[in-house]
Design a protein around this motif. Structure first.
Motif, PDB file in Angstrom:
ATOM      1  N   LEU A 148       0.813  -1.210   0.000  1.00 60.03           N
ATOM      2  CA  LEU A 148       0.000   0.000   0.000  1.00 60.03           C
ATOM      3  C   LEU A 148       0.849   1.263   0.000  1.00 60.03           C
ATOM      4  O   LEU A 148       0.460   2.273  -0.587  1.00 60.03           O
TER       5      LEU A 148
ATOM      6  N   TYR B 165      -6.769   1.375  -6.518  1.00 60.09           N
ATOM      7  CA  TYR B 165      -6.334   1.472  -5.118  1.00 60.09           C
ATOM      8  C   TYR B 165      -7.386   0.935  -4.149  1.00 60.09           C
ATOM      9  O   TYR B 165      -7.068   0.135  -3.275  1.00 60.09           O
TER      10      TYR B 165
ATOM     11  N   MET C 211       1.690   2.115  -3.568  1.00 60.12           N
ATOM     12  CA  MET C 211       0.582   2.438  -4.471  1.00 60.12           C
ATOM     13  C   MET C 211       0.222   3.912  -4.391  1.00 60.12           C
ATOM     14  O   MET C 211       0.323   4.528  -3.342  1.00 60.12           O
ATOM     15  N   ASN C 212      -0.240   4.422  -5.503  1.00 59.21           N
ATOM     16  CA  ASN C 212      -0.749   5.785  -5.573  1.00 59.21           C
ATOM     17  C   ASN C 212      -2.221   5.763  -5.132  1.00 59.21           C
ATOM     18  O   ASN C 212      -3.030   5.098  -5.768  1.00 59.21           O
ATOM     19  N   PRO C 213      -2.579   6.466  -4.070  1.00 56.81           N
ATOM     20  CA  PRO C 213      -3.972   6.443  -3.602  1.00 56.81           C
ATOM     21  C   PRO C 213      -4.979   6.955  -4.625  1.00 56.81           C
ATOM     22  O   PRO C 213      -6.155   6.636  -4.539  1.00 56.81           O
TER      23      PRO C 213
END
Length: 54
Positions: free
Chosen positions: A7, A17, A10-12
């Motif tokens: 997480l 996502y 990852m790009n929110p």
């Protein structure tokens, strides 16, 4: 531990996502179903990123 590392990378704002977050928190009744869902989601994310980098 691994979930947090995934997480953090990852790009929110990425479209997957929320799905990824849900899949990691709720792997499903059958472990193989959860792994399959994460595998398919991971493939989509990697494909999108690869196309972006190319």
């Amino acid at each position: 531990m691994a979930q947090a590392r995934i997480l953090m990378r990852m790009n929110p704002s990425a479209p997957e996502y929320e799905t990824l977050l849900h899949s990691l928190r709720n792997p499903g009744a059958k472990p193989e179903d959860g792994r399959k869902a994460l595998f398919e989601l991971g493939q989509r994310i990697l494909k999108r990123e690869w196309d972006r980098v190319k």
